[in-house]
Scaffold this active site. Sequence first.
Site, PDB file in Angstrom:
ATOM      1  N   ASP A  21       9.807  -0.983  12.356  1.00  0.00           N
ATOM      2  CA  ASP A  21      10.184  -0.026  13.133  1.00  0.00           C
ATOM      3  C   ASP A  21      11.563  -0.820  14.345  1.00  0.00           C
ATOM      4  O   ASP A  21      10.121  -1.410  15.177  1.00  0.00           O
ATOM      5  CB  ASP A  21      10.512   1.372  13.679  1.00  0.00           C
ATOM      6  N   ASN A  23      13.889  -1.222  16.151  1.00  0.00           N
ATOM      7  CA  ASN A  23      14.862  -0.679  16.852  1.00  0.00           C
ATOM      8  C   ASN A  23      14.450   1.007  17.826  1.00  0.00           C
ATOM      9  O   ASN A  23      15.387   2.218  18.934  1.00  0.00           O
ATOM     10  CB  ASN A  23      16.200  -0.531  16.293  1.00  0.00           C
ATOM     11  N   ASP A  25      14.022   4.189  16.509  1.00  0.00           N
ATOM     12  CA  ASP A  25      14.175   5.711  15.607  1.00  0.00           C
ATOM     13  C   ASP A  25      13.072   5.741  15.411  1.00  0.00           C
ATOM     14  O   ASP A  25      13.864   7.331  14.759  1.00  0.00           O
ATOM     15  CB  ASP A  25      15.414   5.171  15.385  1.00  0.00           C
ATOM     16  N   ASP A  29      13.095  -0.789   9.224  1.00  0.00           N
ATOM     17  CA  ASP A  29      13.571  -1.187   9.141  1.00  0.00           C
ATOM     18  C   ASP A  29      14.267  -2.881   8.512  1.00  0.00           C
ATOM     19  O   ASP A  29      13.318  -2.978   8.839  1.00  0.00           O
ATOM     20  CB  ASP A  29      15.369  -1.539  10.003  1.00  0.00           C
ATOM     21  N   ASP A  98      15.205  -2.572  -5.753  1.00  0.00           N
ATOM     22  CA  ASP A  98      14.789  -1.793  -7.087  1.00  0.00           C
ATOM     23  C   ASP A  98      16.064  -1.037  -7.779  1.00  0.00           C
ATOM     24  O   ASP A  98      16.917  -1.369  -6.946  1.00  0.00           O
ATOM     25  CB  ASP A  98      14.669  -0.435  -5.864  1.00  0.00           C
ATOM     26  N   ASP A 199      13.525   2.045 -11.683  1.00  0.00           N
ATOM     27  CA  ASP A 199      13.261   2.928 -11.993  1.00  0.00           C
ATOM     28  C   ASP A 199      12.694   3.864 -12.626  1.00  0.00           C
ATOM     29  O   ASP A 199      13.871   3.910 -13.280  1.00  0.00           O
ATOM     30  CB  ASP A 199      13.883   3.606 -10.090  1.00  0.00           C
ATOM     31  N   GLU A 256       9.502   0.552 -14.340  1.00  0.00           N
ATOM     32  CA  GLU A 256       8.260   1.869 -14.697  1.00  0.00           C
ATOM     33  C   GLU A 256       8.550   2.957 -15.142  1.00  0.00           C
ATOM     34  O   GLU A 256       9.989   3.540 -15.726  1.00  0.00           O
ATOM     35  CB  GLU A 256       8.762   2.316 -13.348  1.00  0.00           C
ATOM     36  N   HIS A 328       4.345   2.722  -3.472  1.00  0.00           N
ATOM     37  CA  HIS A 328       4.790   3.539  -2.678  1.00  0.00           C
ATOM     38  C   HIS A 328       5.049   5.245  -3.506  1.00  0.00           C
ATOM     39  O   HIS A 328       4.854   6.648  -2.696  1.00  0.00           O
ATOM     40  CB  HIS A 328       6.036   3.800  -2.919  1.00  0.00           C
ATOM     41  N   ASP A 329       4.011   5.516  -4.581  1.00  0.00           N
ATOM     42  CA  ASP A 329       3.939   6.897  -5.296  1.00  0.00           C
ATOM     43  C   ASP A 329       1.898   7.276  -5.589  1.00  0.00           C
ATOM     44  O   ASP A 329       2.694   7.890  -6.191  1.00  0.00           O
ATOM     45  CB  ASP A 329       3.777   6.868  -6.510  1.00  0.00           C
TER      46      ASP A 329
END
Length: 558
Positions: A21, A23, A25, A29, A98, A199, A256, A328-329
């Site tokens: 990150d 910034n 928040d 990003d 993606d 995907d 995928e 990520h899965d």
Amino acid sequence: MNKTWWKEGVVYQIYPRSFKDSNGDGIGDIRGVIEKLDYLKELGINIVWLNPVYKSPNDDNGYDISDYRDIMNEFGNMTDFEELLNEMHKRDIKLVMDLVVNHSSDEHKWFIESRQSKDNPYRDYYIWRKGKDGNAPNNWGSFFSGSVWQYDEKTDEYFLHLFSKKQPDLNWENEKVREEVYNLMKFWFDKGIDGFRMDVINLISKVPGLPDGEKGEGQLYGNGFPLTANGPRVHEYLQEMNKEVLSKYDIMTVGETPGVTPETAALYVGEDRNELNMVFQFEHMDVGTGTTKWDIRPWKLTDFKAIMSKWQEELNGKGWNSLYLNNHDQPRPVSRFGNDKEYRVESAKMLGTMLHMMQGTPYVYQGEELGMTNVSFGMEDYKDLEIINAYNELVKGGFMNEQRFMEGVHLRGRDNARTPMQWNDCANAGFTTGTPWIRVNPNYVDINVEKALKDKNSVFYYYQKLIKLRKENPIIVYGDYEEILRDSESIFSYVRTLGSEKLLVILNFYEPEVEFILPENIKYSSKELLISNYAVDEQEEIKNIKLKPYEARVYRLK
């Protein structure tokens, strides 16, 4: 076999929300990714797969896209993206995006129009059906629990969503939809990106008539998967995509494809098929799975080896493998397949050796090169829609004991991979100066980039060496594969061969020490140790080795 850059590369997967990150928040990003490109260069990476950064209401962490040609505000803007692409290319790193086109967001302008009326020009961009006997059009269950059908009062019809109800499926039978997809692909290729990870691309063709799926005992919904995966027109669509778009650029594609076998995968990736370069299959990730992914069952090493070897042997010469143990899965490999406590470093290195020495393109998921581990949160700290929906359906619905379900989540849940990247031992692991969108793994104080870069024996430097060996030794990329000691429940060992050159890979998959005995048919006159995760006497005879816990060795034999 044709030699190409994407066969010889190593891919690093960035899940931007959790990477860095810039910034404060609490959300990673694009500028955070730019900050860390030199880190990737040091690791030796030459391809990055970036999870979705497109405009999205974020129902499923960016896999519900509301504008395919714009960037999500949380991640930055198109100027940031163009700078990222430029800075990657300066460092000879290629960027793979993606492509999520089985479904869009329900907030995409196409769907907003589609639901207005039955005669709207966009109506047929999605799959709408009348109800049946006062119920949904069929009995299919969604990947994210519940029915795949959502009733829409305005037109008194249902729309199909294989995933969340905010992810309506696009109707690929409609030629205009396919044209829209091809045009958005060209938009990104013309910007200079180097490929797409597609995907659930094998779900885009559904069986005509959308008949009911078979229902097992105790199942709320019928199994629609066999009626949606590898459907009747999927190869026609992908060949059209290749002809219209992919063949016009020097790019990499990976699909995928849940539910493929080596035989069906070859149809997607055969070099004469003009479809995709490689696919992600899930067979090895499903080892030890019961009736659902949360139902954990014991498994044997011979089961796992048989799957890995099957894909190596049966796709050899017909197509190209993707090599991965997490994304990520999927949970952290050192927690799922190794020992993330006493032997975290050794087992992380062993698993990396197993994967990077196989034929195919290896994928490293952010933090894997540090040996990052799973987390054991309570339900209140999970953010993943799949976990939350499954808890509501299975536990609250009385189908599964809560403790057993949570054991499944701690081992298999997707949020294991989504905790923030651990950069240092400062607050929030150096990921953000704000409040992170999901909790940081508490072990960041011990496991982080800063610490790894100061330790010459860290998992990071081991991965760096694996990647370097691959670049320097064509046998690791292109050599044939043959498993040895197939019946061993402790040792995973295989031989790679290219011309007169041979590599011997020896892996102890568990904690107990075990004796490795070299099969008599493997002859050699000299040997060279290429890499090992313990200090080894290079003069040691390899015909009989006592392997330490999670030990890995790779020899070049002549």
